[in-house]
Write a protein that holds these residues in place. Structure first.
Motif, PDB file in Angstrom:
ATOM      1  N   ALA A 224      56.972  15.884  41.939  1.00  0.00           N
ATOM      2  CA  ALA A 224      56.025  16.817  41.328  1.00  0.00           C
ATOM      3  C   ALA A 224      54.727  16.868  42.116  1.00  0.00           C
ATOM      4  O   ALA A 224      54.161  17.954  42.322  1.00  0.00           O
ATOM      5  N   GLN A 225      54.262  15.714  42.573  1.00  0.00           N
ATOM      6  CA  GLN A 225      53.014  15.692  43.346  1.00  0.00           C
ATOM      7  C   GLN A 225      53.169  16.492  44.631  1.00  0.00           C
ATOM      8  O   GLN A 225      52.253  17.211  45.048  1.00  0.00           O
ATOM      9  N   GLY A 226      54.343  16.381  45.248  1.00  0.00           N
ATOM     10  CA  GLY A 226      54.600  17.146  46.461  1.00  0.00           C
ATOM     11  C   GLY A 226      54.555  18.646  46.199  1.00  0.00           C
ATOM     12  O   GLY A 226      54.007  19.410  47.005  1.00  0.00           O
ATOM     13  N   MET A 227      55.126  19.074  45.075  1.00  0.00           N
ATOM     14  CA  MET A 227      55.101  20.497  44.724  1.00  0.00           C
ATOM     15  C   MET A 227      53.688  20.971  44.415  1.00  0.00           C
ATOM     16  O   MET A 227      53.280  22.070  44.815  1.00  0.00           O
ATOM     17  N   LEU A 228      52.933  20.138  43.711  1.00  0.00           N
ATOM     18  CA  LEU A 228      51.542  20.490  43.401  1.00  0.00           C
ATOM     19  C   LEU A 228      50.733  20.621  44.688  1.00  0.00           C
ATOM     20  O   LEU A 228      49.955  21.569  44.856  1.00  0.00           O
ATOM     21  N   ASP A 229      50.938  19.680  45.593  1.00  0.00           N
ATOM     22  CA  ASP A 229      50.233  19.720  46.877  1.00  0.00           C
ATOM     23  C   ASP A 229      50.614  20.951  47.687  1.00  0.00           C
ATOM     24  O   ASP A 229      49.823  21.456  48.494  1.00  0.00           O
ATOM     25  N   ASN A 230      51.833  21.442  47.440  1.00  0.00           N
ATOM     26  CA  ASN A 230      52.334  22.610  48.161  1.00  0.00           C
ATOM     27  C   ASN A 230      51.919  23.921  47.502  1.00  0.00           C
ATOM     28  O   ASN A 230      52.247  25.000  47.997  1.00  0.00           O
ATOM     29  N   GLY A 231      51.225  23.834  46.355  1.00  0.00           N
ATOM     30  CA  GLY A 231      50.691  25.042  45.729  1.00  0.00           C
ATOM     31  C   GLY A 231      51.289  25.460  44.413  1.00  0.00           C
ATOM     32  O   GLY A 231      50.834  26.426  43.796  1.00  0.00           O
ATOM     33  N   ALA A 232      52.311  24.746  43.922  1.00  0.00           N
ATOM     34  CA  ALA A 232      52.906  25.110  42.628  1.00  0.00           C
ATOM     35  C   ALA A 232      51.975  24.699  41.495  1.00  0.00           C
ATOM     36  O   ALA A 232      51.289  23.673  41.584  1.00  0.00           O
ATOM     37  N   ASP A 233      51.940  25.496  40.430  1.00  0.00           N
ATOM     38  CA  ASP A 233      51.086  25.130  39.295  1.00  0.00           C
ATOM     39  C   ASP A 233      51.829  25.103  37.960  1.00  0.00           C
ATOM     40  O   ASP A 233      51.223  24.856  36.913  1.00  0.00           O
ATOM     41  N   VAL A 234      53.162  25.339  37.972  1.00  0.00           N
ATOM     42  CA  VAL A 234      54.007  25.140  36.791  1.00  0.00           C
ATOM     43  C   VAL A 234      55.282  24.457  37.278  1.00  0.00           C
ATOM     44  O   VAL A 234      55.943  24.968  38.188  1.00  0.00           O
ATOM     45  N   ILE A 235      55.616  23.309  36.692  1.00  0.00           N
ATOM     46  CA  ILE A 235      56.791  22.561  37.140  1.00  0.00           C
ATOM     47  C   ILE A 235      57.693  22.216  35.952  1.00  0.00           C
ATOM     48  O   ILE A 235      57.252  21.612  34.978  1.00  0.00           O
ATOM     49  N   TYR A 236      58.950  22.612  36.066  1.00  0.00           N
ATOM     50  CA  TYR A 236      59.979  22.358  35.056  1.00  0.00           C
ATOM     51  C   TYR A 236      60.888  21.265  35.587  1.00  0.00           C
ATOM     52  O   TYR A 236      61.420  21.373  36.693  1.00  0.00           O
TER      53      TYR A 236
END
Length: 350
Positions: A224-236
């Motif tokens: 999740a941290q990797g996705m957030l760092d990559n710009g995602a702001d909603v994670i399922y």
């Protein structure tokens, strides 16, 4: 009085989660016994959990709620055994056989990984009723309890697309098997049907027969941290207790949202400190399926075949706790109606 065989204290969690946890899933079998309620009268319920067990705050906990309700309303006792991440097929077979030999009936196998074991052991114990969650097995004494995860996940995708401010969302799966890919397929379709411009990152925590992706909050947090760092702001996240780590990571990112799974994770005590970041949860009512099955056995008319709990039947849904999706509820209701009416066909593979 509830009489449940106690799980071992072993758990897998990130340091922060470990501090706040109220319960923790076991990753080993527990062979302690339980005593029947009502002076030995009543139904003896055997539960064979997937990895994580009772206390995973997600999938297994939902099954546990169904058994707890049955025990309370129908009387009797519960015996719980929990899978290890290192389980072999022989281990799963032995777990079910131990319950059958001890006279537990019905026996509920929680998770698709038990399918081969149920096929073999149910045939050896024709007078015992077996329930299998998340997979289909043929047998005169087997009730397959399945759900349209893709339909509920489609609605989660609609919510994500409507709530993202960066047109960038993510999906984390525990293991890249056909079941979890149903979650991915529905989610991605829901996102893109709502807004084709939204980017969807997809990551799986383990592969093949490695089921550790369902019980590794540290891996969930890192993904999740990797996705957030990559710009995602909603994670399922559809990954059992690993999703706890993903929710923790999202909570640390301002303006980001997590979407929970299986249980209404907003209302899980062990996740209370993160609930302001839990947009919604794709609830899969395993508890309803488990209770229905146990009751059918108690009533002397055991359910068999494949009993599908769909969106139309309330088998899957989006949780509204927290009120964070109130503003988009009309659009979610419209999407639900189209699925139920057959106007939208939700994919089961990515």
């Amino acid at each position: 009085m509830r009489r449940v065989a106690k799980l071992s204290a072993a758990c897998i969690a990130t340091a922060a989660l470990a501090v706040t946890a109220t319960a923790c899933g076991s990753t080993s079998s527990d062979n302690s016994s339980s005593s029947p309620s009502s002076g030995g009268k009543g139904i003896k319920i055997g539960l064979a959990y997937d990895v994580g067990g009772r206390g995973d705050r997600s999938f297994n906990d939902s099954a546990a709620r169904g058994a707890d309700k049955a025990e309370k309303e129908l009387g009797g006792s519960i015996k719980e055994l929990t899978a290890k991440t290192s389980d072999t097929e022989a281990d799963r077979e032995q777990r079910l056989q131990d319950l059958a030999d001890a006279g537990y009936n019905p026996i509920v196998a929680v998770g698709f990984s038990y399918a081969p074991a149920v096929t073999k052991i149910a045939a050896k114990y024709p007078k015992t009723s077996f329930g299998l969650v998340d997979s289909v097995v043929q047998g005169a004494n087997v009730n397959s309890i399945t759900f349209t995860e893709e339909q509920g996940s489609y609605l989660a995708g609609v919510a994500a697309a409507l709530k993202t401010k960066k047109d960038h969302v993510g999906f984390i799966g525990g293991v890249d098997n056909p079941l979890i890919k149903k979650f991915e397929a529905g989610y991605v379709q829901g996102v893109h049907d709502t807004n084709p411009k939204v980017k969807v990152d997809v990551q799986y925590l383990s592969h093949g027969q490695d089921f550790s992706g369902f019980s590794s909050p540290d891996k969930g947090q890192q993904a999740a941290q990797g996705m957030l760092d990559n710009g995602a702001d909603v994670i399922y996240t559809a990954a059992g207790s690993s999703g706890n780590g993903a929710i923790e990571a999202v909570h640390g990112a301002k303006g980001a949202w997590a979407i929970g799974v299986d249980s209404d994770q907003y209302n899980i005590p062990g996740l209370a400190q993160y609930k302001s970041s839990i947009l919604t949860s794709m609830v899969k009512n395993v508890d309803v399926g488990v209770f229905d099955f146990i009751k059918s056995v108690k009533d002397g008319k055991p359910l068999t075949g494949n009993n599908v709990y769909s969106l139309a039947k309330g088998g899957v849904s989006l949780a509204t706790s927290g009120g964070f999706i109130n503003d988009i509820q009309p659009k979610l209701d419209a999407a639900k109606k189209k699925i139920v009416d057959g106007q939208i066909k939700v994919k089961t593979t990515p």
